[in-house]
Design an enzyme around this catalytic site. Structure first.
Site, PDB file in Angstrom:
ATOM      1  N   ASP A  22       0.890  -1.107  -0.257  1.00 47.40           N
ATOM      2  CA  ASP A  22      -0.090  -0.278  -0.094  1.00 47.40           C
ATOM      3  C   ASP A  22       0.633   1.134   0.055  1.00 47.40           C
ATOM      4  O   ASP A  22       1.765   1.593   0.831  1.00 47.40           O
ATOM      5  CB  ASP A  22      -0.723  -0.257   1.024  1.00 47.40           C
ATOM      6  CG  ASP A  22      -2.145   0.955   0.966  1.00 47.40           C
ATOM      7  OD1 ASP A  22      -1.399   2.091   1.070  1.00 47.40           O
ATOM      8  OD2 ASP A  22      -2.806   0.671   1.596  1.00 47.40           O
ATOM      9  N   ILE A  23       0.645   2.171  -0.792  1.00 48.26           N
ATOM     10  CA  ILE A  23       1.354   3.391  -1.054  1.00 48.26           C
ATOM     11  C   ILE A  23       1.284   4.446   0.190  1.00 48.26           C
ATOM     12  O   ILE A  23       1.633   5.330   0.734  1.00 48.26           O
ATOM     13  CB  ILE A  23       1.038   4.015  -2.324  1.00 48.26           C
ATOM     14  CG1 ILE A  23      -0.459   4.443  -2.460  1.00 48.26           C
ATOM     15  CG2 ILE A  23       1.512   2.984  -3.738  1.00 48.26           C
ATOM     16  CD1 ILE A  23      -0.569   5.612  -3.479  1.00 48.26           C
TER      17      ILE A  23
ATOM     18  N   HIS B 277     -10.170  -5.519  -2.589  1.00 43.63           N
ATOM     19  CA  HIS B 277      -9.046  -5.506  -2.194  1.00 43.63           C
ATOM     20  C   HIS B 277      -9.033  -6.121  -1.085  1.00 43.63           C
ATOM     21  O   HIS B 277     -10.108  -5.616  -0.753  1.00 43.63           O
ATOM     22  CB  HIS B 277      -8.312  -4.048  -1.927  1.00 43.63           C
ATOM     23  CG  HIS B 277      -8.999  -3.065  -1.860  1.00 43.63           C
ATOM     24  ND1 HIS B 277     -10.189  -2.447  -2.489  1.00 43.63           N
ATOM     25  CD2 HIS B 277      -8.504  -2.393  -1.082  1.00 43.63           C
ATOM     26  CE1 HIS B 277     -10.157  -1.148  -1.307  1.00 43.63           C
ATOM     27  NE2 HIS B 277      -9.345  -0.698  -0.841  1.00 43.63           N
TER      28      HIS B 277
ATOM     29  N   HIS C 187      -6.463  -5.351   2.655  1.00 43.27           N
ATOM     30  CA  HIS C 187      -5.414  -4.667   3.612  1.00 43.27           C
ATOM     31  C   HIS C 187      -4.930  -6.074   4.058  1.00 43.27           C
ATOM     32  O   HIS C 187      -6.142  -6.233   5.347  1.00 43.27           O
ATOM     33  CB  HIS C 187      -6.561  -3.951   4.477  1.00 43.27           C
ATOM     34  CG  HIS C 187      -6.726  -3.226   4.031  1.00 43.27           C
ATOM     35  ND1 HIS C 187      -5.909  -1.763   3.441  1.00 43.27           N
ATOM     36  CD2 HIS C 187      -8.113  -2.293   3.550  1.00 43.27           C
ATOM     37  CE1 HIS C 187      -6.939  -0.841   3.047  1.00 43.27           C
ATOM     38  NE2 HIS C 187      -7.569  -1.439   2.293  1.00 43.27           N
TER      39      HIS C 187
END
Length: 130
Positions: free
Chosen positions: A29-30, A93, A95
């Site tokens: 994750d950015i 998505h 996490h």
């Protein structure tokens, strides 16, 4: 219009890739909650996790489990937290977040600052654990 994750899958946007199969992709994750915070996605753009076919949802979780074990082997933490929120990007998505306490999964807080070089090195080390 293609989601940002579809653009990542198609190679139009770069990512720090952890793992990839014909059907799934895992990348850092950015805006990580912790070093090692990884997103796991199906390559097929399906907005809502519960719209996935049963076999696809099961396979996504099995893939996520393998990635989580690799993150856990590389990043010091008590465990890997899992969250599926589904509002940020219209593409399913998961996490995977290294955590030591419940508050580590608070998505409203500031992300951890990591340079591109630090993220690339971490992604490489996690990928090597698979």
């Amino acid at each position: 219009m293609a989601s940002i994750f579809t653009k990542i899958v198609q190679g139009e946007i770069p990512c720090h890739k952890i793992a990839e199969t014909a059907d799934f992709l895992a990348f850092l994750d950015i805006r990580p909650l912790a070093a090692g915070h990884t997103l796991v996605i199906p390559k097929e753009e399906i907005d809502y996790v519960f719209d996935l076919e049963d076999a696809q949802l099961s396979a996504l979780m099995v893939f996520a489990k393998k990635v989580a074990k690799a993150i856990e082997a590389e990043v010091t933490c008590k465990r890997i937290g899992l969250s599926v929120i589904g509002l940020e990007v219209p593409h399913t998505h998961v996490h995977l977040v290294p955590i030591n306490q419940i508050s580590d999964m608070t998505f409203g807080r500031e992300p951890v600052k990591m340079s591109n070089e630090e993220m690339a090195a971490l992604a490489s080390r996690i990928a090597a654990r698979l």
